[in-house]
Write a protein that holds these residues in place. Structure first.
Motif, PDB file in Angstrom:
ATOM      1  N   PHE A  90       0.831  -1.201   0.000  1.00 28.95           N
ATOM      2  CA  PHE A  90       0.000   0.000   0.000  1.00 28.95           C
ATOM      3  C   PHE A  90       0.863   1.248   0.000  1.00 28.95           C
ATOM      4  CE2 PHE A  90      -4.169  -1.803   0.690  1.00 28.95           C
ATOM      5  CZ  PHE A  90      -3.922  -3.008   1.308  1.00 28.95           C
ATOM      6  N   VAL A 104      -3.783   9.637   7.344  1.00 27.92           N
ATOM      7  CA  VAL A 104      -3.128   8.897   6.279  1.00 27.92           C
ATOM      8  C   VAL A 104      -4.178   8.469   5.260  1.00 27.92           C
ATOM      9  CG1 VAL A 104      -1.725   6.893   5.705  1.00 27.92           C
ATOM     10  CG2 VAL A 104      -1.351   8.086   7.864  1.00 27.92           C
ATOM     11  N   PHE A 106      -4.676   6.080   2.025  1.00 24.12           N
ATOM     12  CA  PHE A 106      -4.062   4.916   1.410  1.00 24.12           C
ATOM     13  C   PHE A 106      -4.511   4.745  -0.032  1.00 24.12           C
ATOM     14  CE2 PHE A 106      -1.972   2.590   4.834  1.00 24.12           C
ATOM     15  CZ  PHE A 106      -2.485   3.208   5.963  1.00 24.12           C
ATOM     16  N   GLY A 107      -3.635   4.147  -0.821  1.00 24.59           N
ATOM     17  CA  GLY A 107      -4.033   3.663  -2.129  1.00 24.59           C
ATOM     18  C   GLY A 107      -4.757   2.338  -1.977  1.00 24.59           C
ATOM     19  N   ILE A 108      -5.264   1.849  -3.082  1.00 22.04           N
ATOM     20  CA  ILE A 108      -6.080   0.645  -3.052  1.00 22.04           C
ATOM     21  C   ILE A 108      -5.248  -0.623  -2.888  1.00 22.04           C
ATOM     22  CG2 ILE A 108      -6.148   0.184  -5.544  1.00 22.04           C
ATOM     23  CD1 ILE A 108      -9.345  -0.066  -4.869  1.00 22.04           C
TER      24      ILE A 108
ATOM     25  N   TYR B  35      -8.571   3.000  11.797  1.00 22.21           N
ATOM     26  CA  TYR B  35      -8.773   2.824  10.362  1.00 22.21           C
ATOM     27  C   TYR B  35      -9.539   1.524  10.155  1.00 22.21           C
ATOM     28  CZ  TYR B  35      -5.131   6.338   9.514  1.00 22.21           C
ATOM     29  OH  TYR B  35      -4.398   7.498   9.479  1.00 22.21           O
ATOM     30  N   LYS B  42      -9.390  -0.874   0.182  1.00 22.37           N
ATOM     31  CA  LYS B  42      -8.265  -0.152   0.763  1.00 22.37           C
ATOM     32  C   LYS B  42      -8.533   0.223   2.215  1.00 22.37           C
ATOM     33  CE  LYS B  42      -9.577   4.466  -0.833  1.00 22.37           C
ATOM     34  NZ  LYS B  42      -9.102   5.649  -1.591  1.00 22.37           N
TER      35      LYS B  42
END
Lengths: 116, 113
Positions: A90, A104, A106-108, B35, B42
């Motif tokens: 990631f 943050v 994140f990309g996939i 998260y 993602k």
């Protein structure tokens, strides 16, 4: 707002071959850039980070990445992959803000599959 | 080396039940985060927490969610009435004042049946 694009969802590569995992970001401010690795059924482990200074950063397990501001990219590379590198990778960005914390983004993710 | 820990590693619950996910951040860190990663998707930001209040939350973090620092070491995420779509891996993270990096825990896999 910031965003991260990882163009390749899966990358198969033969063992001992080089690999590059691509990451592009968009942001209106300076950012911090990260690559995390996630092994199956495990958490996120930081591979490397770019905060400032030299645009080539070296991380753990022989990985490195180069920050390219003009192309807004932060591609991850390894000259020779090992079976144990099979994992999901990631790319992520964050930026400092007045609150002192970071969020943050994140990309996939890119699944790296190393073929024996 | 200090690390963020999370318990339990896997939680299975029935729809409509309340769950509490627990995290122990790194001891000198003052910023805390949750998260979420739905299977195959993602990692998404839920909430950041500092000085006993929420600094920022995402649109995912609706009234069903709450966070708390009940004592000097734990940081919890409560989901009041779980839905099937809450099934995901939940990661806790922490960072220090002036720090540039968030340190992530190993995650709690929540399965809602």
């Amino acid at each position: 707002a910031q965003s991260v694009t990882q163009l390749d969802s899966q990358v198969p590569v033969f063992e001992e071959a080089p690999v590059e995992l691509r990451c592009n970001y968009s942001s209106s401010v300076s950012v911090y850039l990260f690559w995390y690795v996630q092994y199956p059924n495990q958490g996120l482990q930081l591979l490397l980070k770019y905060l400032s200074g030299s645009t080539l950063v070296k991380g753990i397990n022989g990985f490195e990445a180069e920050f390219n501001k003009s192309q807004t990219s932060f591609h991850l590379r390894k000259p020779s992959v090992h079976i144990s590198d099979t994992a999901e990778y990631f790319c992520a960005v964050s930026y400092p803000n007045s609150g002192g914390y970071q969020k943050v983004t994140f990309g996939i993710g890119t699944k790296l599959q190393v073929i024996p | 080396e200090p690390e963020v820990t999370q318990t339990p590693s896997h939680q299975v619950t029935q729809m409509g039940q309340e769950v509490i996910l627990r995290c122990v951040p790194i001891s000198n860190h003052l910023y805390f985060y949750w998260y979420r990663q739905i299977l195959g998707q993602k990692v998404e930001f839920l909430v950041s927490f500092y000085n006993n209040e929420i600094s920022e939350k995402s649109e995912i973090f609706d009234d069903q969610f709450s966070v708390e620092r009940p004592d000097g070491s734990n940081f919890t995420l409560k989901i009041r009435s779980t839905k099937l779509e809450d099934s995901a891996m939940y990661f806790c993270a922490s960072s220090e004042v002036g720090g540039h990096e968030q340190f992530f825990g190993p995650g709690t896999r929540l399965t809602v049946l």
